[in-house]
Design a protein around this motif. Structure first.
Motif, short mmCIF file in Angstrom:
data_model
loop_
_atom_site.label_atom_id
_atom_site.label_comp_id
_atom_site.label_asym_id
_atom_site.label_seq_id
_atom_site.Cartn_x
_atom_site.Cartn_y
_atom_site.Cartn_z
N LYS A 191 18.18 44.14 52.19
CA LYS A 191 17.33 43.98 52.55
C LYS A 191 17.28 43.20 53.28
O LYS A 191 17.89 42.25 53.77
CB LYS A 191 16.21 43.19 51.70
N ARG A 199 17.44 40.87 45.12
CA ARG A 199 16.34 40.52 46.15
C ARG A 199 15.29 41.52 46.56
O ARG A 199 15.49 42.65 46.38
CB ARG A 199 16.69 39.83 47.36
N ASN A 211 12.36 41.66 48.37
CA ASN A 211 12.41 41.61 49.55
C ASN A 211 12.50 40.82 50.04
O ASN A 211 13.07 39.79 49.73
CB ASN A 211 10.70 41.98 50.07
N THR A 212 12.70 40.19 51.62
CA THR A 212 12.95 38.94 52.72
C THR A 212 11.50 38.59 52.47
O THR A 212 12.30 37.22 52.80
CB THR A 212 13.24 40.05 53.97
N VAL A 229 20.75 40.13 52.25
CA VAL A 229 19.43 39.81 52.64
C VAL A 229 19.14 39.45 53.33
O VAL A 229 20.08 38.49 53.49
CB VAL A 229 17.94 39.27 51.48
#
Length: 115
Positions: A35, A5, A7-8, A110
């Motif tokens: 993340k 991933r 980003n969140t 994440v």
């Protein structure tokens, strides 16, 4: 090649890769692809298999720096994921390092805000 991933906030992905050198000793690539806000460190520790009769407190333990590659002696090790604030061990796995082999240790996951 590792897909993770980006980003969140989204489900977009990124890629990370590593090419190992041709060495006779075992190599370990260490990647931090997590993340989120949680912090942790990875450590490599001797096992009692390598050090007969030593207590867990006497076993050699070294920090594995993220985004780095290390050569290790052949043998059996524990890979520990530790919380950087409390020093509590969150996970532990065994690594059997064989001559001329390559390994990847990846911190992933994440804390998604969306998706």
């Amino acid at each position: 090649l590792v897909i993770y991933r980006a980003n969140t906030l989204s489900t977009a992905v990124s890629f990370e890769s590593h090419v190992f050198a041709s060495l006779k000793s075992p190599q370990v690539a260490v990647m931090d692809l997590y993340k989120g806000i949680a912090t942790a460190e990875l450590r490599i520790q001797d096992t009692n298999t390598n050090n007969e009769g030593k207590s867990p407190m006497e076993l050699r333990s070294e920090l594995l720096r993220y985004n780095n590659v290390v050569a290790v002696d052949p043998g059996v090790y524990h890979i520990l994921l530790r919380d950087t604030k409390t020093k509590a061990t969150r996970a532990m796995e065994t690594l059997v390092a064989r001559p001329a082999e390559s390994y990847a240790v990846i911190r992933c996951g994440v804390e998604a805000q969306l998706g």
